[in-house]
Scaffold this active site. Structure first.
Site, PDB file in Angstrom:
ATOM      1  N   SER A   1       0.859  -1.191   0.000  1.00  0.00           N
ATOM      2  CA  SER A   1       0.000   0.000   0.000  1.00  0.00           C
ATOM      3  C   SER A   1       0.889   1.232   0.000  1.00  0.00           C
ATOM      4  O   SER A   1       2.073   1.151   0.366  1.00  0.00           O
ATOM      5  CB  SER A   1      -0.863  -0.007   1.268  1.00  0.00           C
ATOM      6  OG  SER A   1      -1.519   1.229   1.434  1.00  0.00           O
TER       7      SER A   1
ATOM      8  N   TYR B   1      -1.892  -0.278  10.455  1.00  0.00           N
ATOM      9  CA  TYR B   1      -1.933  -0.709   9.047  1.00  0.00           C
ATOM     10  C   TYR B   1      -0.570  -0.457   8.401  1.00  0.00           C
ATOM     11  O   TYR B   1      -0.017  -1.328   7.713  1.00  0.00           O
ATOM     12  CB  TYR B   1      -3.051   0.037   8.320  1.00  0.00           C
ATOM     13  CG  TYR B   1      -3.242  -0.373   6.877  1.00  0.00           C
ATOM     14  CD1 TYR B   1      -3.564  -1.678   6.537  1.00  0.00           C
ATOM     15  CD2 TYR B   1      -3.103   0.565   5.845  1.00  0.00           C
ATOM     16  CE1 TYR B   1      -3.741  -2.056   5.201  1.00  0.00           C
ATOM     17  CE2 TYR B   1      -3.291   0.207   4.521  1.00  0.00           C
ATOM     18  CZ  TYR B   1      -3.608  -1.104   4.193  1.00  0.00           C
ATOM     19  OH  TYR B   1      -3.787  -1.460   2.882  1.00  0.00           O
TER      20      TYR B   1
HETATM   21  P1  NDP Z   1     -11.339  -6.061  -0.123  1.00  0.00           P
HETATM   22  O1  NDP Z   1     -11.849  -5.883   1.260  1.00  0.00           O
HETATM   23  O2  NDP Z   1     -12.278  -5.915  -1.263  1.00  0.00           O
HETATM   24  O3  NDP Z   1     -10.624  -7.475  -0.276  1.00  0.00           O
HETATM   25  C1  NDP Z   1      -9.913  -8.087   0.759  1.00  0.00           C
HETATM   26  C2  NDP Z   1      -9.788  -9.549   0.416  1.00  0.00           C
HETATM   27  O4  NDP Z   1      -9.034 -10.218   1.451  1.00  0.00           O
HETATM   28  C3  NDP Z   1     -11.138 -10.246   0.335  1.00  0.00           C
HETATM   29  O5  NDP Z   1     -11.156 -11.086  -0.801  1.00  0.00           O
HETATM   30  C4  NDP Z   1     -11.194 -11.078   1.607  1.00  0.00           C
HETATM   31  O6  NDP Z   1     -11.944 -12.251   1.362  1.00  0.00           O
HETATM   32  C5  NDP Z   1      -9.718 -11.412   1.789  1.00  0.00           C
HETATM   33  N1  NDP Z   1      -9.431 -11.817   3.163  1.00  0.00           N
HETATM   34  C6  NDP Z   1      -9.590 -11.081   4.284  1.00  0.00           C
HETATM   35  N2  NDP Z   1      -9.302 -11.821   5.362  1.00  0.00           N
HETATM   36  C7  NDP Z   1      -8.960 -13.056   4.914  1.00  0.00           C
HETATM   37  C8  NDP Z   1      -8.582 -14.261   5.539  1.00  0.00           C
HETATM   38  N3  NDP Z   1      -8.490 -14.349   6.878  1.00  0.00           N
HETATM   39  N4  NDP Z   1      -8.310 -15.340   4.774  1.00  0.00           N
HETATM   40  C9  NDP Z   1      -8.417 -15.267   3.418  1.00  0.00           C
HETATM   41  N5  NDP Z   1      -8.763 -14.148   2.769  1.00  0.00           N
HETATM   42  C10 NDP Z   1      -9.033 -13.055   3.505  1.00  0.00           C
HETATM   43  O7  NDP Z   1     -10.136  -5.011  -0.246  1.00  0.00           O
HETATM   44  P2  NDP Z   1      -9.135  -4.646  -1.425  1.00  0.00           P
HETATM   45  O8  NDP Z   1      -9.391  -5.439  -2.626  1.00  0.00           O
HETATM   46  O9  NDP Z   1      -9.120  -3.182  -1.526  1.00  0.00           O
HETATM   47  O10 NDP Z   1      -7.747  -5.075  -0.755  1.00  0.00           O
HETATM   48  C11 NDP Z   1      -6.854  -6.001  -1.325  1.00  0.00           C
HETATM   49  C12 NDP Z   1      -5.435  -5.640  -0.894  1.00  0.00           C
HETATM   50  O11 NDP Z   1      -5.097  -4.353  -1.370  1.00  0.00           O
HETATM   51  C13 NDP Z   1      -5.220  -5.618   0.609  1.00  0.00           C
HETATM   52  O12 NDP Z   1      -3.957  -6.200   0.906  1.00  0.00           O
HETATM   53  C14 NDP Z   1      -5.182  -4.134   0.926  1.00  0.00           C
HETATM   54  O13 NDP Z   1      -4.423  -3.862   2.081  1.00  0.00           O
HETATM   55  C15 NDP Z   1      -4.545  -3.586  -0.329  1.00  0.00           C
HETATM   56  N6  NDP Z   1      -4.797  -2.171  -0.586  1.00  0.00           N
HETATM   57  C16 NDP Z   1      -6.076  -1.694  -0.776  1.00  0.00           C
HETATM   58  C17 NDP Z   1      -6.259  -0.351  -1.016  1.00  0.00           C
HETATM   59  C18 NDP Z   1      -7.612   0.242  -1.244  1.00  0.00           C
HETATM   60  O14 NDP Z   1      -7.722   1.484  -1.253  1.00  0.00           O
HETATM   61  N7  NDP Z   1      -8.655  -0.530  -1.460  1.00  0.00           N
HETATM   62  C19 NDP Z   1      -5.129   0.580  -1.057  1.00  0.00           C
HETATM   63  C20 NDP Z   1      -3.849  -0.030  -0.860  1.00  0.00           C
HETATM   64  C21 NDP Z   1      -3.704  -1.346  -0.641  1.00  0.00           C
HETATM   65  P3  NDP Z   1     -12.921 -12.988   2.424  1.00  0.00           P
HETATM   66  O15 NDP Z   1     -13.553 -11.940   3.270  1.00  0.00           O
HETATM   67  O16 NDP Z   1     -13.879 -13.718   1.539  1.00  0.00           O
HETATM   68  O17 NDP Z   1     -12.013 -13.921   3.181  1.00  0.00           O
END
Ligand code: NDP
Length: 254
Positions: A149, A162
Protein backbone atom coordinates in the site's frame (compact mmCIF):
# COMPACT_ATOMS: atom_id res chain seq x y z
CA UNK A 1 0.74 -15.16 -30.28
CA UNK A 2 -0.20 -17.57 -27.47
CA UNK A 3 -1.28 -15.98 -24.18
CA UNK A 4 1.80 -14.99 -22.19
CA UNK A 5 0.94 -17.11 -19.13
CA UNK A 6 -0.20 -20.19 -21.02
CA UNK A 7 0.58 -23.45 -19.15
CA UNK A 8 1.18 -21.64 -15.88
CA UNK A 9 -0.71 -21.77 -12.59
CA UNK A 10 -1.37 -18.66 -10.49
CA UNK A 11 -2.74 -18.43 -6.95
CA UNK A 12 -4.40 -15.20 -5.80
CA UNK A 13 -5.33 -14.68 -2.15
CA UNK A 14 -8.20 -12.39 -1.25
CA UNK A 15 -9.81 -13.05 -4.62
CA UNK A 16 -13.42 -12.91 -3.40
CA UNK A 17 -13.63 -9.15 -3.90
CA UNK A 18 -11.88 -5.96 -5.00
CA UNK A 19 -8.31 -6.04 -6.21
CA UNK A 20 -7.85 -9.80 -5.84
CA UNK A 21 -10.88 -10.60 -8.00
CA UNK A 22 -9.64 -8.25 -10.72
CA UNK A 23 -6.12 -9.71 -10.52
CA UNK A 24 -7.56 -13.21 -10.97
CA UNK A 25 -9.51 -12.11 -14.05
CA UNK A 26 -6.41 -10.40 -15.45
CA UNK A 27 -4.12 -13.40 -14.97
CA UNK A 28 -6.73 -15.75 -16.43
CA UNK A 29 -6.95 -13.50 -19.49
CA UNK A 30 -3.17 -13.92 -19.88
CA UNK A 31 -3.75 -17.69 -20.03
CA UNK A 32 -2.92 -18.78 -16.46
CA UNK A 33 -5.05 -21.34 -14.65
CA UNK A 34 -5.99 -19.27 -11.61
CA UNK A 35 -6.62 -20.60 -8.12
CA UNK A 36 -8.76 -18.14 -6.18
CA UNK A 37 -8.45 -18.21 -2.39
CA UNK A 38 -10.48 -16.42 0.32
CA UNK A 39 -13.04 -17.29 3.01
CA UNK A 40 -16.27 -16.50 1.10
CA UNK A 41 -16.76 -19.54 -1.11
CA UNK A 42 -19.92 -18.18 -2.78
CA UNK A 43 -18.07 -15.12 -4.02
CA UNK A 44 -15.19 -17.26 -5.27
CA UNK A 45 -17.58 -19.57 -7.15
CA UNK A 46 -19.22 -16.55 -8.76
CA UNK A 47 -15.83 -15.22 -9.86
CA UNK A 48 -14.73 -18.63 -11.16
CA UNK A 49 -17.93 -18.82 -13.21
CA UNK A 50 -17.16 -15.43 -14.73
CA UNK A 51 -13.58 -16.43 -15.59
CA UNK A 52 -14.73 -19.70 -17.16
CA UNK A 53 -17.45 -17.92 -19.15
CA UNK A 54 -14.69 -15.75 -20.63
CA UNK A 55 -12.75 -18.86 -21.67
CA UNK A 56 -10.37 -18.94 -18.72
CA UNK A 57 -9.58 -21.57 -16.12
CA UNK A 58 -10.36 -21.07 -12.42
CA UNK A 59 -10.10 -23.25 -9.32
CA UNK A 60 -11.80 -22.33 -6.04
CA UNK A 61 -10.22 -22.88 -2.63
CA UNK A 62 -12.04 -21.54 0.42
CA UNK A 63 -9.58 -20.93 3.25
CA UNK A 64 -8.83 -18.61 6.14
CA UNK A 65 -5.17 -17.82 5.57
CA UNK A 66 -4.70 -16.58 9.14
CA UNK A 67 -4.82 -20.26 10.14
CA UNK A 68 -1.41 -21.70 9.31
CA UNK A 69 -2.73 -25.17 8.50
CA UNK A 70 -5.47 -23.80 6.24
CA UNK A 71 -3.01 -21.58 4.40
CA UNK A 72 -0.63 -24.48 3.80
CA UNK A 73 -3.45 -26.86 2.86
CA UNK A 74 -4.79 -24.33 0.33
CA UNK A 75 -1.42 -24.13 -1.42
CA UNK A 76 -0.96 -27.92 -1.42
CA UNK A 77 -4.51 -28.42 -2.70
CA UNK A 78 -3.82 -26.10 -5.63
CA UNK A 79 -0.53 -27.79 -6.51
CA UNK A 80 -2.11 -31.24 -6.06
CA UNK A 81 -4.96 -30.42 -8.43
CA UNK A 82 -3.25 -28.14 -10.95
CA UNK A 83 0.21 -29.68 -10.82
CA UNK A 84 2.40 -26.65 -10.23
CA UNK A 85 2.59 -23.06 -9.05
CA UNK A 86 4.20 -20.32 -11.15
CA UNK A 87 2.71 -17.12 -9.76
CA UNK A 88 1.61 -16.22 -6.23
CA UNK A 89 -0.17 -12.95 -5.56
CA UNK A 90 -0.39 -12.25 -1.84
CA UNK A 91 -3.28 -9.81 -1.99
CA UNK A 92 -5.55 -10.65 0.97
CA UNK A 93 -5.46 -7.79 3.45
CA UNK A 94 -7.43 -5.74 5.91
CA UNK A 95 -7.15 -2.06 6.77
CA UNK A 96 -8.94 -0.76 9.84
CA UNK A 97 -7.80 2.82 10.29
CA UNK A 98 -8.21 4.99 13.37
CA UNK A 99 -6.08 6.68 16.02
CA UNK A 100 -3.91 4.40 18.15
CA UNK A 101 -5.37 5.84 21.34
CA UNK A 102 -8.55 3.95 22.23
CA UNK A 103 -8.42 1.68 19.16
CA UNK A 104 -10.04 -1.72 19.73
CA UNK A 105 -7.15 -4.16 20.10
CA UNK A 106 -9.12 -6.71 18.09
CA UNK A 107 -8.74 -4.51 15.01
CA UNK A 108 -4.94 -4.58 15.41
CA UNK A 109 -5.07 -8.35 15.80
CA UNK A 110 -7.07 -8.71 12.57
CA UNK A 111 -4.71 -6.54 10.55
CA UNK A 112 -1.61 -8.32 11.84
CA UNK A 113 -3.26 -11.72 11.36
CA UNK A 114 -4.21 -11.20 7.71
CA UNK A 115 -1.60 -8.75 6.43
CA UNK A 116 1.40 -10.33 8.17
CA UNK A 117 0.70 -13.86 9.36
CA UNK A 118 -1.56 -14.78 6.45
CA UNK A 119 0.97 -13.54 3.92
CA UNK A 120 3.79 -15.39 5.67
CA UNK A 121 1.90 -18.68 5.95
CA UNK A 122 0.93 -18.71 2.27
CA UNK A 123 4.43 -17.68 1.20
CA UNK A 124 6.08 -20.36 3.33
CA UNK A 125 3.93 -23.07 1.77
CA UNK A 126 4.29 -21.73 -1.77
CA UNK A 127 8.03 -21.07 -1.93
CA UNK A 128 9.25 -24.62 -2.75
CA UNK A 129 6.69 -24.87 -5.56
CA UNK A 130 7.57 -21.44 -6.96
CA UNK A 131 11.28 -22.28 -6.89
CA UNK A 132 10.58 -25.52 -8.74
CA UNK A 133 8.53 -23.68 -11.37
CA UNK A 134 11.35 -21.17 -11.82
CA UNK A 135 13.63 -24.07 -12.74
CA UNK A 136 11.44 -26.34 -14.83
CA UNK A 137 8.80 -24.17 -16.52
CA UNK A 138 9.08 -23.09 -20.16
CA UNK A 139 9.25 -19.48 -18.88
CA UNK A 140 12.17 -20.48 -16.56
CA UNK A 141 11.01 -17.86 -14.11
CA UNK A 142 8.38 -17.65 -11.38
CA UNK A 143 6.77 -14.71 -9.62
CA UNK A 144 5.73 -13.77 -6.12
CA UNK A 145 3.86 -10.47 -5.92
CA UNK A 146 2.92 -8.89 -2.61
CA UNK A 147 0.20 -6.25 -2.50
CA UNK A 148 1.30 -3.59 -0.04
CA UNK A 149 0.00 0.00 0.00
CA UNK A 150 1.04 3.63 -0.11
CA UNK A 151 0.75 3.09 3.66
CA UNK A 152 3.78 0.82 3.29
CA UNK A 153 5.83 3.85 2.25
CA UNK A 154 4.19 6.80 3.96
CA UNK A 155 2.98 6.82 7.57
CA UNK A 156 0.13 9.14 8.50
CA UNK A 157 -2.03 9.73 11.56
CA UNK A 158 -4.80 7.13 11.66
CA UNK A 159 -2.97 4.36 9.84
CA UNK A 160 -0.26 3.47 12.36
CA UNK A 161 -0.95 -0.24 12.69
CA UNK A 162 -1.93 -0.71 9.05
CA UNK A 163 1.31 1.05 8.09
CA UNK A 164 3.20 -1.17 10.49
CA UNK A 165 1.93 -4.24 8.64
CA UNK A 166 2.51 -2.83 5.16
CA UNK A 167 6.00 -1.41 5.93
CA UNK A 168 6.65 -4.95 7.13
CA UNK A 169 5.41 -6.39 3.84
CA UNK A 170 7.79 -4.08 1.95
CA UNK A 171 10.77 -5.10 4.11
CA UNK A 172 9.95 -8.79 3.86
CA UNK A 173 9.57 -8.51 0.09
CA UNK A 174 12.95 -6.90 -0.44
CA UNK A 175 14.81 -9.33 1.81
CA UNK A 176 13.17 -12.34 0.20
CA UNK A 177 13.86 -10.93 -3.26
CA UNK A 178 17.57 -10.90 -2.54
CA UNK A 179 17.46 -14.43 -1.08
CA UNK A 180 15.87 -16.09 -4.12
CA UNK A 181 16.75 -13.87 -7.08
CA UNK A 182 19.53 -16.15 -8.35
CA UNK A 183 17.02 -18.99 -8.63
CA UNK A 184 14.94 -16.78 -10.91
CA UNK A 185 12.07 -16.37 -8.51
CA UNK A 186 11.13 -12.71 -8.90
CA UNK A 187 9.71 -11.10 -5.78
CA UNK A 188 7.84 -7.83 -6.22
CA UNK A 189 5.77 -5.42 -4.22
CA UNK A 190 2.94 -3.27 -5.54
CA UNK A 191 1.78 -0.29 -3.51
CA UNK A 192 -1.71 0.82 -4.51
CA UNK A 193 -3.14 4.18 -3.61
CA UNK A 194 -6.85 4.52 -2.95
CA UNK A 195 -8.81 1.85 -4.80
CA UNK A 196 -12.58 1.67 -4.99
CA UNK A 197 -13.34 -1.67 -3.26
CA UNK A 198 -15.09 -3.05 -0.16
CA UNK A 199 -11.97 -2.20 1.82
CA UNK A 200 -13.37 0.78 3.76
CA UNK A 201 -16.68 -0.95 4.50
CA UNK A 202 -15.00 -3.01 7.22
CA UNK A 203 -14.20 0.10 9.30
CA UNK A 204 -16.18 1.35 12.29
CA UNK A 205 -19.04 3.70 11.33
CA UNK A 206 -17.42 6.89 12.66
CA UNK A 207 -14.11 6.11 10.98
CA UNK A 208 -15.88 5.25 7.76
CA UNK A 209 -17.73 8.56 7.78
CA UNK A 210 -14.48 10.48 8.09
CA UNK A 211 -12.88 8.36 5.33
CA UNK A 212 -15.85 9.01 3.06
CA UNK A 213 -15.44 12.72 3.75
CA UNK A 214 -11.73 12.59 3.00
CA UNK A 215 -12.29 10.78 -0.28
CA UNK A 216 -15.36 12.74 -1.39
CA UNK A 217 -15.00 13.99 -4.93
CA UNK A 218 -11.74 12.13 -5.55
CA UNK A 219 -11.57 9.78 -8.51
CA UNK A 220 -10.27 6.58 -7.01
CA UNK A 221 -8.33 3.84 -8.74
CA UNK A 222 -10.30 0.85 -9.98
CA UNK A 223 -9.32 -2.73 -9.05
CA UNK A 224 -8.52 -3.32 -12.73
CA UNK A 225 -5.80 -0.66 -12.53
CA UNK A 226 -3.91 -2.76 -10.00
CA UNK A 227 -4.69 -5.95 -11.93
CA UNK A 228 -3.02 -4.34 -14.98
CA UNK A 229 0.04 -3.65 -12.87
CA UNK A 230 0.23 -7.23 -11.63
CA UNK A 231 -0.14 -8.57 -15.17
CA UNK A 232 2.63 -6.23 -16.35
CA UNK A 233 5.00 -7.35 -13.59
CA UNK A 234 4.54 -11.09 -14.14
CA UNK A 235 4.68 -11.06 -17.94
CA UNK A 236 8.15 -9.47 -18.31
CA UNK A 237 10.96 -11.46 -19.88
CA UNK A 238 12.91 -13.45 -17.26
CA UNK A 239 15.80 -10.99 -17.44
CA UNK A 240 13.52 -8.19 -16.16
CA UNK A 241 12.46 -7.92 -12.53
CA UNK A 242 10.05 -5.11 -11.71
CA UNK A 243 10.64 -5.00 -7.97
CA UNK A 244 8.42 -2.20 -6.72
CA UNK A 245 5.51 -0.29 -8.22
CA UNK A 246 3.70 2.62 -6.57
CA UNK A 247 0.34 3.33 -8.20
CA UNK A 248 -1.53 6.31 -6.80
CA UNK A 249 -4.86 7.75 -7.83
CA UNK A 250 -4.05 10.82 -9.90
CA UNK A 251 -5.53 13.21 -7.33
CA UNK A 252 -3.98 11.55 -4.28
CA UNK A 253 -1.42 13.53 -2.27
CA UNK A 254 -0.30 10.82 0.23
P1 NDP B 1 -11.34 -6.06 -0.12
O1 NDP B 1 -11.85 -5.88 1.26
O2 NDP B 1 -12.28 -5.91 -1.26
O3 NDP B 1 -10.62 -7.48 -0.28
C1 NDP B 1 -9.91 -8.09 0.76
C2 NDP B 1 -9.79 -9.55 0.42
O4 NDP B 1 -9.03 -10.22 1.45
C3 NDP B 1 -11.14 -10.25 0.33
O5 NDP B 1 -11.16 -11.09 -0.80
C4 NDP B 1 -11.19 -11.08 1.61
O6 NDP B 1 -11.94 -12.25 1.36
C5 NDP B 1 -9.72 -11.41 1.79
N1 NDP B 1 -9.43 -11.82 3.16
C6 NDP B 1 -9.59 -11.08 4.28
N2 NDP B 1 -9.30 -11.82 5.36
C7 NDP B 1 -8.96 -13.06 4.91
C8 NDP B 1 -8.58 -14.26 5.54
N3 NDP B 1 -8.49 -14.35 6.88
N4 NDP B 1 -8.31 -15.34 4.77
C9 NDP B 1 -8.42 -15.27 3.42
N5 NDP B 1 -8.76 -14.15 2.77
C10 NDP B 1 -9.03 -13.05 3.50
O7 NDP B 1 -10.14 -5.01 -0.25
P2 NDP B 1 -9.13 -4.65 -1.42
O8 NDP B 1 -9.39 -5.44 -2.63
O9 NDP B 1 -9.12 -3.18 -1.53
O10 NDP B 1 -7.75 -5.08 -0.76
C11 NDP B 1 -6.85 -6.00 -1.32
C12 NDP B 1 -5.43 -5.64 -0.89
O11 NDP B 1 -5.10 -4.35 -1.37
C13 NDP B 1 -5.22 -5.62 0.61
O12 NDP B 1 -3.96 -6.20 0.91
C14 NDP B 1 -5.18 -4.13 0.93
O13 NDP B 1 -4.42 -3.86 2.08
C15 NDP B 1 -4.54 -3.59 -0.33
N6 NDP B 1 -4.80 -2.17 -0.59
C16 NDP B 1 -6.08 -1.69 -0.78
C17 NDP B 1 -6.26 -0.35 -1.02
C18 NDP B 1 -7.61 0.24 -1.24
O14 NDP B 1 -7.72 1.48 -1.25
N7 NDP B 1 -8.65 -0.53 -1.46
C19 NDP B 1 -5.13 0.58 -1.06
C20 NDP B 1 -3.85 -0.03 -0.86
C21 NDP B 1 -3.70 -1.35 -0.64
P3 NDP B 1 -12.92 -12.99 2.42
O15 NDP B 1 -13.55 -11.94 3.27
O16 NDP B 1 -13.88 -13.72 1.54
O17 NDP B 1 -12.01 -13.92 3.18
Amino acid sequence: MPPRLQNTVALVTGASSGIGAAVAVGLAAEGAAVAVVARRRDRLEELAGKIRAEGGSAFVVAADITEREQAAAAVEHVVGELGRLDVLVNNAGTGLPGPVLDAPAGEWDRMVAVNVHGLLYVTRAALPHLLRAAQDSPRRVADLVNISSTAGRVARPGTAVYSMTKFGVNGFTEALRQEVMRQRLRVSVIEPGTVDTEFVTHSRDDIRASLDQQLAGMEMLRPEDIADTVSYVVTRDRRVSVNEVLVRASEQTW
